[in-house]
Design an enzyme around this catalytic site. Structure first.
Site, PDB file in Angstrom:
ATOM      1  N   GLU A 207       0.983   1.723  -4.984  1.00  0.00           N
ATOM      2  CA  GLU A 207       0.451   0.911  -6.072  1.00  0.00           C
ATOM      3  C   GLU A 207      -0.169  -0.372  -5.528  1.00  0.00           C
ATOM      4  O   GLU A 207       0.494  -1.129  -4.805  1.00  0.00           O
ATOM      5  CB  GLU A 207       1.560   0.543  -7.061  1.00  0.00           C
ATOM      6  CG  GLU A 207       2.279   1.729  -7.664  1.00  0.00           C
ATOM      7  CD  GLU A 207       3.518   1.324  -8.441  1.00  0.00           C
ATOM      8  OE1 GLU A 207       4.057   2.186  -9.152  1.00  0.00           O
ATOM      9  OE2 GLU A 207       3.952   0.151  -8.349  1.00  0.00           O
ATOM     10  N   CYS A 208      -1.400  -0.625  -5.877  1.00  0.00           N
ATOM     11  CA  CYS A 208      -2.100  -1.877  -5.558  1.00  0.00           C
ATOM     12  C   CYS A 208      -1.998  -2.187  -4.064  1.00  0.00           C
ATOM     13  O   CYS A 208      -2.663  -1.546  -3.256  1.00  0.00           O
ATOM     14  CB  CYS A 208      -1.549  -3.013  -6.410  1.00  0.00           C
ATOM     15  SG  CYS A 208      -2.672  -4.435  -6.532  1.00  0.00           S
ATOM     16  N   GLY A 209      -1.166  -3.149  -3.642  1.00  0.00           N
ATOM     17  CA  GLY A 209      -1.032  -3.465  -2.228  1.00  0.00           C
ATOM     18  C   GLY A 209      -0.638  -2.263  -1.401  1.00  0.00           C
ATOM     19  O   GLY A 209      -1.078  -2.105  -0.250  1.00  0.00           O
TER      20      GLY A 209
END
Length: 440
Positions: A331-333
């Site tokens: 997720e994301c990072g």
């Protein structure tokens, strides 16, 4: 400012009642975060167990809550989860606590669609009374119609009282208390105007780190003491009774986690599994042979690129795990870490290379992407939240499905499926985890 209002006896008197309330405000910037933390710290100082909660998907305030309360703070959200799920979480985590404090978000009725998903909706779903924090700077009796509107706007949301913030003098405080007398509402206190009680904004929100040594203020023990002392001098604790409202997945689950690069993890996600192991991608090389699911959460990998690059063994282990069909949720990072590289103003940094994309963290490319997200994949609906400034370098890659915002409008956020890898900029909410495990 006002005298000490016998906070200690009152707090002991009300403790057996399972004190609980939601801190809200007419608008952002009113001081609800300061007041919420101060109340948490003050209750803790009296030896009470305080359970913190946060409305919405915020990862920053929850870190500070945990530092103050010594218990993980839990997000309550009625877009990413159902009202019944929010009630279950509130019940589960309030158990054993003397006081439960829910910090609201934005203005009290600000949601993703009018008041849907707002702090007011959380208060209504949980049956919690609201303590309204009002910034009274440069205002006196004019706050009367403002308060009257919030008191009467919804019959199913109860504003139990008000705490005035940014109060300039004892005379100013007396004028504000007169407003409450005329409206028949409790004034829990008046907080003085003071730079020592102001919390600044930082990278993606209020600055934080774990362990509790925030890089630029906003969370050390001295500041918590300052706020708690001000609360003790100027606020009577809301004696509000808590309602009575009505676990887990086994297997080998490995979560990436450290103080900053991979730190945006909902406490509910961790608690959904019977057993979770953690590793730090900056320093450790994980053994992935017996792992059922590898979770790479969001955070700030772009701020620790040299350490991530230096740990080549970790990146290779994750790349090999993905290639042989290992299940990964990123997720994301975490998704950025799986990409080919992250490019900054200082150069390009090689990441895991599982996804053939480049991410730009260059200053010129910074653009805020923010909001609730939902998408359907393999017949299952996923919900979550997106908040980042980094972007894909060049054209946005193709997505395996269309992503929508809270109002059903399409957004360009891509979702990636590669073998058994599911990756996106979207932070998935915990109640979708079981679906994720079934479908990755």
């Amino acid at each position: 400012m006002s005298k000490n209002l016998f906070f200690c006896p009152l707090i002991r008197t009300f403790a057996p009642m399972k004190t609980a309330f939601l801190i809200a405000a007419p608008m952002s910037g009113s001081g609800k975060t300061t007041i919420a933390r101060g109340l948490m710290a003050a209750f803790r100082r009296m030896g009470l167990t305080v359970q913190p909660f946060k409305c919405g998907p915020d990862y920053i305030d929850t870190k500070f809550h945990e530092m103050v309360c010594g218990r993980p703070s839990v997000n309550l959200d009625t877009f990413m989860a159902s009202p019944s799920h929010a009630r279950i979480l509130y019940n589960r985590y309030s158990e054993g606590a003397d006081v439960s404090i829910v910090e609201g978000m934005m203005g009290m009725y600000d949601g993703y669609d009018r008041d849907r998903g707002s702090s007011a909706e959380i208060a209504r779903v949980l049956g919690l009374p609201v303590v309204l924090v009002v910034n009274a700077r440069s205002a006196a009796y004019s706050v009367a119609p403002l308060l009257q509107g919030f008191i009467r706007f919804r019959d199913d949301v109860r504003v139990a009282g008000v705490i005035f913030n940014q109060v300039g003098s004892p005379r100013h405080a007396a004028m504000l208390r007169q407003v409450c007398d005329d409206l028949g509402i409790v004034c829990f206190g008046c907080m003085p105007k003071s730079k020592d009680l102001e919390l600044g904004s930082r990278y993606l929100g209020l600055d934080w780190s774990l362990p509790p040594t925030p890089s630029q203020g906003g969370g050390d023990s001295t500041e918590f003491d300052t706020i708690a002392n001000a609360i003790l001098r100027n606020v009577v604790p809301p004696p509000l009774k808590s309602p009575l409202l009505g676990r887990g997945l086994g297997g080998g689950f490995l979560f990436a986690r450290n103080t900053e690069s991979f730190s945006f993890i909902y406490q509910q996600t961790i608690d959904s599994f019977e057993s979770v192991r953690f590793f730090d991608p900056e320093r450790e090389v994980p053994v992935l042979d017996d792992v059922d699911l590898l979770y790479l959460p969001g955070g700030y990998p772009e701020k620790h690129l040299e350490a991530l690059v230096a740990n080549d063994g970790c990146r290779q282990a994750i790349r090999d795990y993905a290639e042989r069909g290992g299940r990964i949720v990123a997720e994301c990072g975490g998704m950025m870490y799986l990409c080919r590289e992250i490019v900054t103003d200082g150069g390009a940094y090689a990441m895991c290379g599982v996804l053939p994309y480049s991410i730009s963290a260059r200053q010129a490319d910074r653009k805020l992407s923010l909001g609730y997200r939902r998408f359907t994949l393999d017949g299952r609906e996923y919900r979550g939240h997106e908040f980042h400034y980094t972007q894909f370098l060049g054209e946005v890659p193709p997505s395996v499905c269309q992503v929508y915002d809270a109002k059903g409008q399409p957004v360009p956020t891509p979702v990636f499926r590669y073998k058994n890898v599911l990756a996106s900029y979207t932070h998935l909410y915990p109640c979708t985890w079981e679906w994720t495990i079934d479908n990755v």
